[in-house]
Design a protein around this motif. Structure first.
Motif, PDB file in Angstrom:
ATOM      1  N   ASP A 147      -0.345   9.492  10.188  1.00 19.39           N
ATOM      2  CA  ASP A 147      -1.017  10.558   9.434  1.00 19.39           C
ATOM      3  C   ASP A 147       0.008  11.485   8.772  1.00 19.39           C
ATOM      4  O   ASP A 147      -0.132  11.856   7.598  1.00 19.39           O
ATOM      5  CB  ASP A 147      -1.918  11.376  10.361  1.00 19.39           C
ATOM      6  CG  ASP A 147      -3.135  10.598  10.824  1.00 19.39           C
ATOM      7  OD1 ASP A 147      -3.569   9.698  10.088  1.00 19.39           O
ATOM      8  OD2 ASP A 147      -3.644  10.888  11.922  1.00 19.39           O
ATOM      9  N   ARG A 177      -7.182   9.144   3.819  1.00 17.16           N
ATOM     10  CA  ARG A 177      -8.572   8.946   3.387  1.00 17.16           C
ATOM     11  C   ARG A 177      -8.623   8.588   1.911  1.00 17.16           C
ATOM     12  O   ARG A 177      -9.358   7.690   1.491  1.00 17.16           O
ATOM     13  CB  ARG A 177      -9.407  10.196   3.655  1.00 17.16           C
ATOM     14  CG  ARG A 177      -9.632  10.503   5.125  1.00 17.16           C
ATOM     15  CD  ARG A 177     -10.747  11.521   5.324  1.00 17.16           C
ATOM     16  NE  ARG A 177     -10.483  12.792   4.686  1.00 17.16           N
ATOM     17  CZ  ARG A 177      -9.857  13.803   5.254  1.00 17.16           C
ATOM     18  NH1 ARG A 177      -9.390  13.667   6.498  1.00 17.16           N
ATOM     19  NH2 ARG A 177      -9.669  14.929   4.619  1.00 17.16           N
ATOM     20  N   HIS A 185     -14.725   3.459   1.776  1.00 20.79           N
ATOM     21  CA  HIS A 185     -13.486   3.095   2.454  1.00 20.79           C
ATOM     22  C   HIS A 185     -13.271   1.579   2.370  1.00 20.79           C
ATOM     23  O   HIS A 185     -14.218   0.789   2.354  1.00 20.79           O
ATOM     24  CB  HIS A 185     -13.531   3.509   3.926  1.00 20.79           C
ATOM     25  CG  HIS A 185     -13.268   4.962   4.154  1.00 20.79           C
ATOM     26  ND1 HIS A 185     -12.010   5.508   3.985  1.00 20.79           N
ATOM     27  CD2 HIS A 185     -14.087   5.977   4.525  1.00 20.79           C
ATOM     28  CE1 HIS A 185     -12.062   6.819   4.261  1.00 20.79           C
ATOM     29  NE2 HIS A 185     -13.305   7.121   4.588  1.00 20.79           N
ATOM     30  N   ALA A 244      -4.007   2.220  13.369  1.00 27.26           N
ATOM     31  CA  ALA A 244      -4.711   2.120  12.089  1.00 27.26           C
ATOM     32  C   ALA A 244      -5.327   0.741  11.902  1.00 27.26           C
ATOM     33  O   ALA A 244      -6.419   0.606  11.336  1.00 27.26           O
ATOM     34  CB  ALA A 244      -3.748   2.433  10.943  1.00 27.26           C
ATOM     35  N   THR A 272     -10.200   9.631  10.439  1.00 28.12           N
ATOM     36  CA  THR A 272      -8.998   9.579   9.596  1.00 28.12           C
ATOM     37  C   THR A 272      -8.586  11.004   9.264  1.00 28.12           C
ATOM     38  O   THR A 272      -8.983  11.554   8.233  1.00 28.12           O
ATOM     39  CB  THR A 272      -9.269   8.777   8.308  1.00 28.12           C
ATOM     40  OG1 THR A 272      -9.929   7.543   8.631  1.00 28.12           O
ATOM     41  CG2 THR A 272      -7.985   8.468   7.564  1.00 28.12           C
ATOM     42  N   SER A 290      -7.422   5.002   1.342  1.00 29.21           N
ATOM     43  CA  SER A 290      -8.425   4.044   1.770  1.00 29.21           C
ATOM     44  C   SER A 290      -9.542   3.918   0.744  1.00 29.21           C
ATOM     45  O   SER A 290     -10.024   2.812   0.455  1.00 29.21           O
ATOM     46  CB  SER A 290      -9.005   4.472   3.125  1.00 29.21           C
ATOM     47  OG  SER A 290     -10.065   3.624   3.517  1.00 29.21           O
TER      48      SER A 290
END
Length: 231
Positions: free
Chosen positions: A212, A91, A132, A50, A85, A94
């Motif tokens: 994730d 998402r 983002h 990440a 992502t 972010s």
């Protein structure tokens, strides 16, 4: 690194980073992080996945901000980062942080929001009202190298700070761990800089299935019970 980049990397910068643990809260809740020995591997893995992704897109955004044709690329960069992502929760986190970061930068009286950079930030928000975080960071940082370093550093400093609050770890020891990762942070930032001038579709997509899954579970638990962090 410029003073501006250091300001953006400061934990006291009001960009919303203090409410994000980068998956550490869910990992701690599941017993995956319990003691000091568990933190360095988590931070290293996050930095190389990440963290690299964020650094690459921050560097690419900084490069675009300095390009005469940069204005037309913001929706493309945003879509490409979305595609890299997989977690909807990640998402969302972010974009929440990106919006908060953009607001903070937009009201600061510093060189980054004057002149061309101010107009670039407005162009980003016009193209993507909830951009983002890495994209806003790239625009604000003022240089490709600065953007990459700040993004890579934040990938470990945020979760490290969360570990102090969630696990009660010694803050001096935790900061020592982060200091010990300087070479790795520089290496990730350097790799991101090398990708900065590439077309958005050609940017790398380092994956992190574990993060994730943690993001998705954290979001589900966040709806069911009070959590300290948004992500």
């Amino acid at each position: 690194m410029s003073v501006l980049a250091m300001l953006l990397a400061d934990s006291r910068f009001p960009g919303g980073g203090h409410v994000h643990s980068g998956g550490l809260e869910e990992a701690a809740a599941r017993g995956l992080l319990r003691a000091e020995a568990d933190l360095p591997p988590f931070l290293t893995a996050r930095l190389r996945t990440a963290g690299l992704l964020a650094a690459v897109f921050a560097a690419a955004s900084a490069h675009a901000a300095g390009s005469p044709r940069g204005d037309g690329v913001w929706d493309v960069l945003d879509a490409e980062l979305d595609a890299r992502t997989p977690s909807a929760a990640a998402r969302y986190a972010s974009r929440v942080q990106g919006k908060a970061f953009a607001r903070a930068v937009g009201v600061m009286v510093v060189p980054s929001v004057d002149g061309d950079c101010g107009s670039t930030l407005r162009a980003v928000l016009a193209a993507t009202p909830r951009p983002h975080h890495a994209i806003v960071l790239g625009v604000a940082a003022g240089s490709v190298a600065g953007a990459a370093r700040v993004a890579a550093y934040l990938a470990v400093s945020g979760p490290a700070s969360a570990a102090v609050r969630l696990l009660g770890l010694d803050p001096l020891w935790v900061n020592g761990v982060v200091a010990g990762m300087v070479d790795e942070v520089e290496a990730v930032a350097g790799e991101a800089v090398r990708w900065a001038g590439c077309a958005p579709a050609e940017l790398p997509a380092p994956s992190s299935p574990g993060l994730d899954l943690l993001a998705e579970e954290h979001e589900r638990h966040h709806r069911e019970e009070v959590r300290l962090f948004v992500s």
